[in-house]
Design a protein around this motif. Structure first.
Motif, PDB file in Angstrom:
ATOM      1  N   ASP A 246      -4.981  -2.458 -14.175  1.00  0.00           N
ATOM      2  CA  ASP A 246      -5.412  -1.157 -13.356  1.00  0.00           C
ATOM      3  C   ASP A 246      -4.095  -1.176 -11.727  1.00  0.00           C
ATOM      4  O   ASP A 246      -3.113  -1.971 -10.913  1.00  0.00           O
ATOM      5  CB  ASP A 246      -6.591  -1.238 -12.430  1.00  0.00           C
ATOM      6  CG  ASP A 246      -8.005   0.057 -12.700  1.00  0.00           C
ATOM      7  OD1 ASP A 246      -6.740   0.537 -12.116  1.00  0.00           O
ATOM      8  OD2 ASP A 246      -9.115   0.111 -13.151  1.00  0.00           O
ATOM      9  N   VAL A 274     -13.739   4.628   1.049  1.00  0.00           N
ATOM     10  CA  VAL A 274     -14.026   5.412  -0.259  1.00  0.00           C
ATOM     11  C   VAL A 274     -13.702   6.982   0.169  1.00  0.00           C
ATOM     12  O   VAL A 274     -13.227   7.356  -0.433  1.00  0.00           O
ATOM     13  CB  VAL A 274     -16.130   5.140  -0.539  1.00  0.00           C
ATOM     14  CG1 VAL A 274     -16.394   6.247  -0.777  1.00  0.00           C
ATOM     15  CG2 VAL A 274     -16.224   3.785  -0.130  1.00  0.00           C
ATOM     16  N   PRO A 302      -4.355   5.856  -5.207  1.00  0.00           N
ATOM     17  CA  PRO A 302      -5.665   6.052  -6.195  1.00  0.00           C
ATOM     18  C   PRO A 302      -5.628   7.047  -7.545  1.00  0.00           C
ATOM     19  O   PRO A 302      -5.428   7.975  -7.564  1.00  0.00           O
ATOM     20  CB  PRO A 302      -6.490   6.447  -4.466  1.00  0.00           C
ATOM     21  CG  PRO A 302      -5.435   5.931  -3.864  1.00  0.00           C
ATOM     22  CD  PRO A 302      -4.072   6.133  -4.743  1.00  0.00           C
ATOM     23  N   SER A 303      -7.153   6.607  -8.378  1.00  0.00           N
ATOM     24  CA  SER A 303      -6.877   7.623  -9.283  1.00  0.00           C
ATOM     25  C   SER A 303      -7.938   8.889  -8.834  1.00  0.00           C
ATOM     26  O   SER A 303      -8.337   8.882  -7.354  1.00  0.00           O
ATOM     27  CB  SER A 303      -8.763   5.798  -9.967  1.00  0.00           C
ATOM     28  OG  SER A 303     -10.212   6.759 -10.007  1.00  0.00           O
ATOM     29  N   THR A 305     -11.018   9.882  -9.012  1.00  0.00           N
ATOM     30  CA  THR A 305     -12.341   9.203  -8.236  1.00  0.00           C
ATOM     31  C   THR A 305     -12.216   8.373  -7.626  1.00  0.00           C
ATOM     32  O   THR A 305     -13.173   7.950  -6.853  1.00  0.00           O
ATOM     33  CB  THR A 305     -12.788   8.884  -9.662  1.00  0.00           C
ATOM     34  OG1 THR A 305     -12.581   7.322 -10.081  1.00  0.00           O
ATOM     35  CG2 THR A 305     -13.165   9.542 -10.911  1.00  0.00           C
ATOM     36  N   LYS A 307     -10.752   5.951  -6.761  1.00  0.00           N
ATOM     37  CA  LYS A 307     -10.631   3.822  -7.177  1.00  0.00           C
ATOM     38  C   LYS A 307      -8.946   3.361  -7.357  1.00  0.00           C
ATOM     39  O   LYS A 307      -8.002   3.714  -7.382  1.00  0.00           O
ATOM     40  CB  LYS A 307     -11.062   3.947  -8.647  1.00  0.00           C
ATOM     41  CG  LYS A 307     -12.570   4.665  -8.353  1.00  0.00           C
ATOM     42  CD  LYS A 307     -13.525   3.720  -7.619  1.00  0.00           C
ATOM     43  CE  LYS A 307     -15.100   4.295  -8.000  1.00  0.00           C
ATOM     44  NZ  LYS A 307     -16.119   4.096  -7.676  1.00  0.00           N
TER      45      LYS A 307
END
Length: 455
Positions: A246, A274, A302-303, A305, A307
C-alpha cells in the motif's frame, strides 16, 4: 442496521437480567416470610403471555395453627410480551394488578397484608437491595477478571480531544486536565470524567506549559447528554503495522514511525491527520516522520479516501500505563467502592433533572440503548449493566406510588404512626402513581424520537 441490532440485543439482555434479579429480590424475601407469591413474570403480560408454567401442587402443608403454608408451587412463572419491566404478584398486596376481589376477602395468614409492617417493608425493599448487591458483584467480577488498566493524565503528553459542548465551554483540544475544583484529577478513579464534568472550575495544562482555569457553565453535565462522551485521549500517529504493497509501505515508511506533518500541516494526533490526508487525497505530498529521534521526509500520495495504508498504534501501546490486578478477596471491597461511588454520583446528578435543561435531557429506551457499544464487548456490557443496576435501584426507591418507594413511603408512615393507611387511599395513590409513570414513559421515549428526528 447491524449496529442497531447489536445495541438492541445488549439492551434487552441487560434489562431482562436486571428485571429478573429485581423481582427475585421481592420474591425470595416474601417467600422467606411465608407470603404467597401468585405470579413471577419477566415483562408484562396484558391479555396473553409468551410462555408460562404453573407447577403442580403435590401436597398441601399446614403450620402449627392449621393454616395452609405458602409454597413456591403457588407461583405461576412466565414471560410476557410487553418488554417494559416485570412483576411479582404478591397475595394480599395493593399493586399494579389492582386485584380488588382478593382484597375484599378476609385476610389470610399467608397474605402480605397479614404480616408485620417491618416484614412488608423488607419485602418492598428486596428488589432495590438485590439490584444494588448485583451491581457490587458485577463490579467486583470486573475487577477480578479484567483488573484495571489506565493511562495517567500526565502521561498523555498530547492531551485530550473534547466534544463540541466541552469546546464551547472553554476546553481546547490538547488540554491536559489537572484539577477539578482544586482537587487533583486521578485517572485511576473510574469516575474521574464525571468529577471533571460536574466541577465548577477545572484547571488544565494548555500548549504543554500554560496553566489555564476554565469556569464551567451551570448544568454543563446536561449539555453532554447529546454527545458521545466528554473527552478522549489524543492519540499520536504511530505506525503499528503496514499494509503490504500500500501507499505507506511503498513510500518507505516503517513500523514505529510517527507522522508529525502532512506537507505544511502539523499532525500531533490522529485528530489532525484525518482532515490533512483528506485535503491531500490523490495529491503527491510530503509526509514528515519522526524515526528514532530523527526527522525523516518521504513522498506519498494519499488514496481518494485519504488513506495511506497502515494500522494505528493504540494509546496503551504509546503512553505509560498503570495496571492493577485484584485477587478474589481484594475484588470485593473494590466492587463495593465502585458501586457506592457510582450510586453517589448518580444521586448527585439527579439535581439537574429538576431544571428545564434536565427535563429536555430525559431519555427512554433509545437513550439507554445508546449507552452500549456498536460491537458486542463483554467488558463494556458488564460495566453498563452494573451502572443500570445502580440506576434501577435508585429510581425504584423514589417515593412515587407505583414504584417500590411508594410502598416504602406508606409502610414507613405505618411504622412511625402505628396506623395503617386505608386501602382506599392506597388504591387511589396506586392509580395516580401508575398514571404518572405511564406519562413519564411516553415523554421519555417521545424525547428519544424527537431527538432522532431533529438530528
Amino acid at each position: 442496521m447491524e449496529a442497531f441490532l447489536i445495541k438492541a440485543a445488549q439492551l434487552v439482555v441487560a434489562l431482562a437480567f436486571l428485571v429478573i434479579i429485581h423481582e427475585f429480590g421481592h420474591y425470595i424475601i416474601a417467600r422467606a416470610f411465608g407470603i404467597k407469591v401468585e405470579k413471577f413474570y419477566l415483562f408484562f403480560n396484558p391479555w396473553f403471555s409468551l410462555a408460562k408454567w404453573k407447577p403442580k401442587k403435590t401436597k398441601v402443608k399446614y403450620d402449627k395453627n392449621g393454616n395452609e403454608k405458602a409454597s413456591w408451587r403457588d407461583t405461576e412463572y412466565g414471560i410476557g410480551w410487553l418488554p417494559l419491566g416485570g412483576y411479582v404478584k404478591i397475595a394480599g398486596m395493593i399493586d399494579e394488578s389492582m386485584d380488588k376481589e382478593q382484597l375484599a376477602k378476609p385476610a389470610q395468614p399467608w397474605e402480605f397484608r397479614s404480616k408485620e409492617a417491618y416484614k412488608r417493608l423488607l419485602v418492598m425493599l428486596g428488589g432495590v437491595i438485590f439490584n444494588f448487591i448485583l451491581a457490587i458483584i458485577i463490579y467486583a467480577g470486573i475487577a477480578w477478571h479484567w483488573g484495571e488498566k489506565y493511562i495517567p493524565l500526565e502521561s498523555a503528553y498530547e492531551g485530550m480531544d473534547f466534544v463540541p459542548a466541552a469546546i464551547e465551554a472553554g476546553f481546547r483540544n490538547g488540554d491536559i486536565p489537572l484539577l477539578a475544583d482544586g482537587e487533583k484529577i486521578d485517572a485511576s478513579k473510574g469516575d474521574f470524567m464525571y468529577k471533571i464534568a460536574s466541577a465548577k472550575e477545572v484547571t488544565v495544562i494548555r500548549n504543554h506549559k500554560d496553566t489555564v482555569s476554565i469556569t464551567l457553565p451551570e448544568n454543563f453535565l446536561l449539555k453532554l447528554n447529546d454527545e458521545k462522551g466528554f473527552m478522549a485521549y489524543r492519540v499520536p500517529v504511530f505506525i503499528a503495522r503496514l499494509q503490504p504493497g500500500d501507499v505507506a509501505a511503498k513510500a518507505g515508511m516503517k513500523e514505529g514511525d510517527r507522522i508529525i506533518a502532512v506537507d505544511s500541516t502539523p499532525t500531533p494526533s490522529f485528530t489532525e491527520l484525518v482532515p490533512a490526508l483528506l485535503d491531500k487525497a490523490g495529491k503527491k505530498s510530503i509526509i514528515t516522520l519522526l524515526r528514532n529521534g530523527e526527522t525523516v521526509k518521504v513522498e506519498a500520495t494519499p488514496s481518494q479516501t485519504g488513506k495511506l495504508g497502515f494500522q494505528l498504534m493504540g494509546p496503551t501501546d504509546i503512553f505509560e500505563t498503570v495496571s492493577v490486578k485484584y485477587g478474589a478477596f481484594e475484588s470485593v471491597p473494590q466492587g463495593w467502592k465502585i458501586g457506592t461511588t457510582t450510586l453517589s454520583n448518580y444521586v448527585g446528578s439527579m439535581k439537574y433533572v429538576f431544571t428545564s435543561d434536565g427535563a429536555k435531557s430525559i431519555g427512554g429506551f433509545g437513550a439507554i440503548g445508546n449507552l452500549f457499544p456498536e460491537k458486542w464487548n463483554w467488558y463494556s456490557f458488564w460495566q453498563i449493566t452494573a451502572f443500570l443496576s445502580v440506576a434501577l435501584a435508585f429510581m425504584n426507591i423514589i417515593p412515587i406510588p407505583g414504584l417500590d418507594g411508594g410502598h416504602v413511603m406508606f409502610l414507613l408512615w405505618e411504622v412511625i404512626t402505628r396506623r395503617k393507611p386505608s386501602e382506599t387511599v392506597m388504591e387511589y395513590a396506586q392509580y395516580a402513581g401508575m398514571a404518572f409513570l405511564l406519562l413519564l414513559l411516553v415523554y421519555a421515549n417521545g424525547m428519544d424520537l424527537f431527538r432522532a428526528i431533529i438530528k
